[in-house]
Design an enzyme around this catalytic site. Structure first.
Site, PDB file in Angstrom:
ATOM      1  N   ASN A 210      17.831  14.946 -46.639  1.00 11.80           N
ATOM      2  CA  ASN A 210      18.703  13.809 -47.392  1.00 11.80           C
ATOM      3  C   ASN A 210      19.037  14.169 -48.545  1.00 11.80           C
ATOM      4  OD1 ASN A 210      16.802  12.396 -48.787  1.00 11.80           O
ATOM      5  ND2 ASN A 210      15.932  12.014 -46.484  1.00 11.80           N
ATOM      6  N   LYS A 343       6.399  -3.436 -42.531  1.00 13.72           N
ATOM      7  CA  LYS A 343       5.783  -2.327 -42.909  1.00 13.72           C
ATOM      8  C   LYS A 343       4.285  -2.867 -43.373  1.00 13.72           C
ATOM      9  CE  LYS A 343       9.492   0.713 -43.218  1.00 13.72           C
ATOM     10  NZ  LYS A 343       9.621   2.051 -43.312  1.00 13.72           N
TER      11      LYS A 343
HETATM   12  N1  CTP Z   1       9.024   5.174 -45.517  1.00 13.98           N
HETATM   13  C1  CTP Z   1       7.834   5.990 -45.259  1.00 13.98           C
HETATM   14  N2  CTP Z   1       7.681   6.778 -44.354  1.00 13.98           N
HETATM   15  C2  CTP Z   1       8.777   6.897 -43.456  1.00 13.98           C
HETATM   16  C3  CTP Z   1       9.833   6.085 -43.542  1.00 13.98           C
HETATM   17  C4  CTP Z   1      10.124   5.282 -44.497  1.00 13.98           C
HETATM   18  O1  CTP Z   1       7.025   5.693 -46.203  1.00 13.98           O
HETATM   19  N3  CTP Z   1       8.624   7.764 -42.228  1.00 13.98           N
HETATM   20  C5  CTP Z   1       9.175   4.316 -46.523  1.00 13.98           C
HETATM   21  C6  CTP Z   1       9.973   4.791 -47.674  1.00 13.98           C
HETATM   22  O2  CTP Z   1       9.435   5.412 -48.785  1.00 13.98           O
HETATM   23  C7  CTP Z   1      10.371   3.238 -48.219  1.00 13.98           C
HETATM   24  C8  CTP Z   1      10.270   2.481 -47.095  1.00 13.98           C
HETATM   25  O3  CTP Z   1       9.468   3.020 -45.869  1.00 13.98           O
HETATM   26  O4  CTP Z   1       9.541   2.843 -49.022  1.00 13.98           O
HETATM   27  C9  CTP Z   1      11.724   2.034 -46.236  1.00 13.98           C
HETATM   28  O5  CTP Z   1      12.302   3.163 -46.003  1.00 13.98           O
HETATM   29  P1  CTP Z   1      13.866   3.377 -45.513  1.00 13.98           P
HETATM   30  O6  CTP Z   1      13.959   4.528 -45.107  1.00 13.98           O
HETATM   31  O7  CTP Z   1      14.536   2.314 -46.068  1.00 13.98           O
HETATM   32  O8  CTP Z   1      13.219   2.554 -44.060  1.00 13.98           O
HETATM   33  P2  CTP Z   1      12.927   3.002 -42.642  1.00 13.98           P
HETATM   34  O9  CTP Z   1      11.672   2.583 -42.249  1.00 13.98           O
HETATM   35  O10 CTP Z   1      13.784   4.198 -42.207  1.00 13.98           O
HETATM   36  O11 CTP Z   1      13.954   1.868 -41.817  1.00 13.98           O
HETATM   37  P3  CTP Z   1      15.543   1.518 -41.164  1.00 13.98           P
HETATM   38  O12 CTP Z   1      15.646   3.044 -40.559  1.00 13.98           O
HETATM   39  O13 CTP Z   1      15.347   0.591 -40.445  1.00 13.98           O
HETATM   40  O14 CTP Z   1      16.416   1.385 -42.499  1.00 13.98           O
END
Ligand code: CTP
Length: 398
Positions: A210, A343
């Site tokens: 990304n 989380k």
């Molecule tokens: N995060 C993580 N591991 C993952 C996905 C996300 O540690 N596999 C952490 C990111 O570093 C951030 C937080 O979770 O601190 C939120 O990430 P985000 O991408 O916004 O959330 P998602 O879990 O992907 O939720 P959604 O898809 O509903 O937006």
């Protein structure tokens, strides 16, 4: 730092050129530099270069009539806020540990009542020699501070500990000493920061990633280190320089990032800034996928582990303060608050990534979401936001 003064003793070694770069950094920060150049040091850098960069006179002789007339060597040893020895050679270290005073540099070190910081540089065998290690232990017991040495390839062709650390690292150590402990509220605390994107391979040449630049996470790691924390920064593939004083672990995939995060525990605070890929290809192909007549391949995805949620639920090993980020495109506060609960973290720092200049750019406008409420912070440069976050962390852990 404007009214601070450093007395810089430059010893003899190939690394003496770094003392010139250090002098520039100090002067740029408004710190006055008064150099002492040893006889051996003058074999490597000239007094003229040092004087020009320091914008001050270079002192070289113990028994110089003119120097003694202008400023006696005892006065010289007390004229600064801090004495820095860079490079600190095995010889200078031995003299200081033994209390010798046969030349201007060693006399200064013996006569001073000011804090001393040494940045050692020498051949690996000389560094590892019991005599040097004994001298270092003596000086540490006497209250002398050290920065480095680094490990790596040396000018003499050998490899190992003994390399002078980079000027930026000496500079950071100097600033930390000049500022004093009040400016380092996170001293003794450990911090873990994830940053950047992850890269999930499809085959040996392709993958899913990304647009995250890693800027915000790197800036937070830097800000925490500046406040004295011992920081481990776990970085996905990004083109960001490692912040001074930060331990960096490079990873590619979410699973590697999780393993590296778990290996960095225990930690007082975990800041999960990385834009982790939510999915990976079920099984990455071992060879490059070729264009087939039947059309493009069908890929099946599986979910990646959630690093933030896993570490939030890691029981006794859970960092005291767990902070997640939420990159949202709509209903920012609502989605971020739901994420806080889902989380199991303590704070969520949320931002609207549809705002121009946020994803991959230099600025951020964030909401700080905690159990107690929501704060809306003004839009600011990412390093300013990082400074604010680090200060809040220091307050919370205080
Ligand atoms: N995060 C993580 N591991 C993952 C996905 C996300 O540690 N596999 C952490 C990111 O570093 C951030 C937080 O979770 O601190 C939120 O990430 P985000 O991408 O916004 O959330 P998602 O879990 O992907 O939720 P959604 O898809 O509903 O937006």
């Amino acid at each position: 730092m404007k009214d601070k003064r450093v007395l810089l003793i430059v010893g003899g070694g190939v690394a003496a050129y770094k003392a010139l770069l250090l002098t520039r950094l100090l002067r740029k920060a408004g710190i006055a530099v008064r150099p002492i150049l040893t006889k051996a040091g003058a074999e490597f850098v000239t007094p003229l270069s040092l004087a020009a960069l320091a914008e001050d006179k270079v002192y070289q002789e113990l028994f110089s009539l003119t120097d003694e007339h202008e400023m006696g060597h005892i006065e010289l040893s007390r004229s600064a806020d801090l004495i820095v020895v860079a490079p600190a050679t095995a010889d200078l270290i031995a003299k200081a540990a033994g209390g010798f005073a046969g030349d201007l540099a060693s006399t200064t070190l013996l006569a001073t009542d000011k804090p001393v910081l040494m940045a050692p540089a020498m051949n690996v065998r000389m560094w590892l020699h019991p005599a040097t290690q004994r001298n270092i232990a003596t000086l540490k017991a006497d209250g002398v501070s050290f920065v480095g040495p680094d490990e790596g390839a040396m000018a003499c062709g050998e490899f190992g500990p003994g390399r002078l650390v980079e000027p930026e690292e000496i500079f950071a150590a100097i600033v930390a000493m000049l500022e004093g402990p009040a400016a380092r509220p996170l001293q003794g605390k450990r911090a873990l920061v994830t940053a950047g994107p992850t890269f999930e391979p499809i085959d040996p040449v392709r993958g899913i990633t990304n647009r995250s630049s890693g800027k915000q996470g790197f800036a937070i790691a830097e800000a925490l280190a500046k406040l004295g924390a011992e920081v481990t920064l776990i970085a996905g593939p990004v083109a960001q320089p490692t912040p001074v004083g930060v331990k960096r672990v490079d990873v590619e995939t979410a699973r590697q990032m999780l393993a590296a995060s778990q290996a960095a525990l225990p930690s007082d605070v975990g800041v999960f800034v990385a834009a982790v890929a939510d999915w990976r290809v079920d099984e990455a192909f071992g060879t490059k996928l070729k264009k087939e007549k039947g059309g493009p391949p069908a890929l099946t995805f599986v979910e990646n582990p959630d690093i933030l949620a896993t570490l939030s639920a890691s029981g006794p090993r859970r960092p005291k303060l767990v902070i997640g980020f939420a990159a949202e495109t709509d209903h920012v506060e609502e989605h971020a608050r739901a994420k806080l609960a889902r989380k199991g973290c303590d704070w969520i720092i949320a931002n609207d990534v549809t705002e121009p200049g946020v994803m991959g750019g230099g600025e951020n406008a964030v909401l700080l979401i905690t159990q107690d409420g929501t704060e809306r912070w003004d839009r600011a440069a990412k390093d300013q936001v990082a400074g604010q976050i680090a200060a809040r962390i220091a307050k919370a852990l205080g």
